[in-house]
Design a protein around this motif. Structure first.
Motif, PDB file in Angstrom:
ATOM      1  N   LEU C  66       2.862   7.210 -13.888  1.00  0.00           N
ATOM      2  CA  LEU C  66       2.919   8.300 -12.921  1.00  0.00           C
ATOM      3  C   LEU C  66       2.826   7.798 -11.489  1.00  0.00           C
ATOM      4  CD1 LEU C  66       0.461  10.549 -14.910  1.00  0.00           C
ATOM      5  CD2 LEU C  66       2.917  10.840 -14.739  1.00  0.00           C
ATOM      6  N   ALA C  67       2.324   6.573 -11.293  1.00  0.00           N
ATOM      7  CA  ALA C  67       2.161   6.058  -9.930  1.00  0.00           C
ATOM      8  C   ALA C  67       3.412   5.335  -9.491  1.00  0.00           C
ATOM      9  CB  ALA C  67       0.966   5.117  -9.869  1.00  0.00           C
ATOM     10  N   GLU C  68       3.678   5.388  -8.174  1.00  0.00           N
ATOM     11  CA  GLU C  68       4.870   4.721  -7.641  1.00  0.00           C
ATOM     12  C   GLU C  68       4.620   3.219  -7.566  1.00  0.00           C
ATOM     13  OE1 GLU C  68       7.636   6.979  -5.161  1.00  0.00           O
ATOM     14  OE2 GLU C  68       6.936   5.622  -3.608  1.00  0.00           O
ATOM     15  N   TYR C  70       1.764   0.891  -8.663  1.00  0.00           N
ATOM     16  CA  TYR C  70       0.537   0.974  -9.449  1.00  0.00           C
ATOM     17  C   TYR C  70      -0.428  -0.154  -9.131  1.00  0.00           C
ATOM     18  CZ  TYR C  70      -2.534   0.962 -13.458  1.00  0.00           C
ATOM     19  OH  TYR C  70      -3.628   0.959 -14.249  1.00  0.00           O
TER      20      TYR C  70
END
Lengths: 277, 271, 224
Positions: C66-68, C70
């Motif tokens: 979900l993170a761009e 990480y």
């Protein structure tokens, strides 16, 4: 008079306006006028507005029309709206309110898009902690994380305007839950650090007035009469908008009901006095 | 144990008290602003975990009724059945949509190139499924698979778990919740006739104030007497809100004292 | 809402209203059905909207998806894991009475944090209330001066009523204050009752609206 006769009488009196067309005049509502004018002054195009729909089916009769009419006003003012709730019972309204208003504005040619003009954060527990967190964090996108559908907030266009709590122009909350509004007033430090508008049920009107007097609530809508008056003000401001006839019928039913209650109080006292004599 | 509870209470309560009273610069130097959101998440997760207590309680009471064959066992069965259906259908639907969402994100990351190996190690089941569909791991195949997952996410709205959950929400929860609350209107009407009589000056004042507030919003009455609207607003702003403010200030101070007592371990769990 | 939802909702609403005639099986069935659904609602929301994204997904390593960009945040993971473990302490007493003391740890953390927050919140709420109570008796207009006078008088008498620290019925003056305070309180409670009437009627009106515009229309469309 037996209680069952009173129940039946009340049901008939309240149902009458739904079957027979009874045009009525909407009385002035100073609170709704104040809310309307303050919102017009405070919300500019592209202002980010947080809207809390903290109600459930028990108070939706008053809070739902309020949220519809204010959401429409916010979209017409060009605001970017973030919907959320602290009440798990509000899921249906979280999805429904923006959708209904979006479809209504689409019929007028006004395009309101999810992700660009509004997002739905969904349910967040522990109101005090959440609001405190909003005031403390430097990165709202990281703090909110995802929307109700699981999409990371950073993937949505609206999040580009979000940094910390100062990027939120206005907070609006609709609730009938006792004690809920105090969370906002206490932890958002409304009146000094944030601008807060409130839509309450008729029960909490006397309580809400102490906060409007102190400036902690900038604008107040009082129950169903407030939303009907707000509808009228919105129609005056935007003459081409579709009027919500249903709310007016509900208000006329309310007027009949109030008159019936008044009659019951008077009759009850007269009958009792006669018995005593 | 008592001492430990007291120290725990003092630390956790004291964090927010300190955070409130410390000057801004001191808070920045001590790193409060960065740590507070983490701390709040920590406490919120703990408090959220208590959700099961109510369900366990409901289960124990109603399950006992069913197993012991007590009066009302059929209704207890209905209650537990509806609870299970709501919980299971809601979580099933959420889990199925969320797993599809995660698969979609996995596929999006795979097309970005440089983190492939790490992703393959962390999510072997997703990787295995992808390899079985796209053995060459070419971009075109992954793009097709992405569209496939997106359409499955859209189709999940027709899944039976979603249909059951929506039915329970729209047909039972929302309308019956409103109906339960609306019963009070009938009782208020009955009370208005039977109970609201003015026997003395206080009863008269109560009734008078109630009538002003009711009729000040009434369409028919305000057409006859338009000044009633202003009278109602004046009463609410000047008398009612003044009295309620006094009550509110008293309760805020009472709440403040009680909170200080909890923080100092004089009330609550450790006592 | 589709046709079946509306039909069932309408029957359920009428079932609840049968309580006005007297408690009956129809009402009890729908009442228990409603309680079961309402009880199942909160856990579903907590898990889907909060516990999964904030606690379980990061712990299971799904946040990398979900993170761009990480960055492994081990400290946060440990904190989340610890909070979940402490949260489980609420249920320890169901398994072992000996370890029931662990529940106190979870309760203390939640209560103490809430108390700490409440201390902060109380000041934020109280100070503006006290500030705005100081209204000028001599104001620009006569109406405003009179209103402020009435406000301050009501405030004073309402405060006076709740002083329980000493006997307020000793002198004629204190008895007079008590009587006047009661009068102001009755006006306030009357305003509350008047507001409650409108609120309760609104909820019933909404139900009548549903029965007429949705339920009856659905039945009519099914028959004709």
């Amino acid at each position: 008079m037996s209680p069952k006769a009173i129940y039946l009488g009340l049901f008939i009196v309240l149902s009458a306006p739904f079957f027979v067309d009874m045009p009525i005049e909407i009385p002035r509502n100073f609170s709704a006028e104040g809310f309307f004018q303050e919102l017009e002054k405070t919300v500019k195009p592209k202002s980010v507005v947080m809207v809390g729909l903290d109600y459930g089916p028990g108070t939706s009769a008053e809070n739902y029309p309020q949220s519809l009419v204010v959401t429409e006003h916010l979209f017409r003012l060009g605001a970017k709206v973030i919907f959320f709730t602290f009440s798990p019972q509000a899921k249906a309204y979280l999805e429904n309110v923006p959708k209904v208003v979006q479809e209504k504005l689409k019929r007028e040619g006004i395009n309101v898009e999810y992700g660009r003009d509004f997002i739905i954060l969904g349910f967040r527990p522990a109101p005090a902690m959440f609001l405190q967190g909003v005031m403390k964090t430097d990165d709202l996108v990281k703090f909110f994380e995802r929307d109700m559908f699981g999409t990371p907030l950073k993937d949505l266009a609206l999040s580009k305007d979000l940094t910390n709590h100062s990027s939120i122009a206005v907070w609006v909350q609709f609730t009938g839950l006792v004690g809920m509004v105090q969370n906002y007033i206490q932890f958002l430090e409304t009146g000094s650090k944030t601008v807060f508008f409130h839509g309450c049920t008729s029960i909490t009107v006397p309580e809400a007035h102490i906060y409007t007097d102190s400036g902690q609530i900038r604008g107040l809508i009082e129950g169903l009469p407030g939303s009907v008056a707000y509808e009228a003000l919105l129609s005056e401001r935007f003459p081409v908008r579709e009027k919500n006839k249903n709310t007016v019928i509900q208000f006329s039913s309310l007027s009949f009901g109030q008159a019936f209650i008044f009659l019951l109080i008077v009759m009850g006292n007269i009958i009792r006095r006669r018995k005593i004599e | 144990m008592k001492t430990f509870i007291f120290v725990l209470s003092f630390i956790f309560g004291g964090y927010f008290v300190l955070e409130f009273f410390l000057p801004t610069q001191a808070k920045a130097e001590l790193g409060f602003d960065g740590f507070t959101p983490l701390f709040l998440d920590f406490v919120t997760i703990i408090s959220s975990m208590a959700f099961g207590l109510g369900i366990i309680n409901l289960f124990s009471i109603h399950f006992q009724k069913i197993t012991l064959g007590l009066k009302g066992k059929f209704y207890s069965f209905v209650l537990l059945l509806s609870l299970c259906f709501t919980l299971v259908s809601g979580i099933w639907h959420f889990a199925s949509v969320e797993s599809l969402n995660l698969r979609l994100k996995f596929l999006e990351k795979m097309t970005q190139g440089d983190v492939n190996q790490k992703l393959a190690q962390l999510f072997p089941s997703f990787y295995k499924t992808l390899v079985s569909i796209c053995p060459e791991l070419d971009k075109a195949c992954i793009a097709r698979e992405k569209e496939n997952v997106k359409s499955r996410i859209k189709d999940s709205d027709k899944h039976f778990s979603k249909l059951i959950f929506d039915f329970l929400t729209n047909a039972i929860f929302l309308p019956l919740g409103a109906a339960m609350f609306s019963l009070l209107a009938f009782f208020i009407a009955s009370a208005s006739f039977r109970a609201f009589q003015f026997k003395n000056i206080f009863g008269f004042l109560l009734l008078l104030s109630a009538v002003i507030v009711i009729l000040g919003q009434n369409s028919f009455w305000t057409q006859l007497f338009p000044w009633f609207v202003e009278l109602r607003a004046w009463l609410l702003n000047n008398v009612s809100s003044a009295v309620f403010r006094a009550i509110a200030i008293g309760s805020i101070i009472g709440g403040l004292i009680f909170s200080i007592r909890i923080w100092l371990g004089l009330e609550g769990v450790g006592k | 809402m589709n046709g079946i939802d509306i039909l069932v909702a309408g029957f359920g609403t009428l079932a609840v209203y049968t309580y006005l005639i007297g408690e009956n099986r129809f009402y009890r069935f729908f009442e228990h059905l409603f309680i079961g659904v309402a009880a199942g609602y909160l856990p579903y929301f907590l898990i889907s909207n909060f516990l999964w994204p904030k606690a379980l997904a990061p712990l299971l390593g799904f946040d990398i998806l979900l993170a761009e960009s990480y960055e492994e945040n081990q400290a946060r993971k440990i904190l989340v894991a610890l909070s979940l473990v402490i949260g489980l302490f609420f249920y320890v007493e169901y398994f072992s009475k000996r370890l029931a003391w662990a529940t106190k740890i979870a309760l203390t953390i939640v209560l103490a944090s809430s108390a700490g927050l409440a201390i902060k919140g109380a000041f934020n709420e109280l100070i503006p209330q006290l500030n705005s109570s100081l209204k000028p008796i001599i104001s620009e207009t006569l109406k405003e001066s009179f209103s402020n006078f009435v406000f301050l008088t009501s405030l004073f008498f309402a405060f006076a009523y709740f002083i329980f620290s000493f006997n307020t019925e000793r002198t004629r003056f204190s008895k007079f204050i008590l009587v006047v305070s009661k009068a102001f309180l009755m006006i306030c409670f009357g305003a509350f009752f008047g507001s409650t009437v409108s609120a309760r009627l609104s909820i019933l009106i909404e139900r009548i609206d549903f029965l007429k515009n949705q339920w009856l229309e659905t039945i009519r469309s099914m028959i004709f």
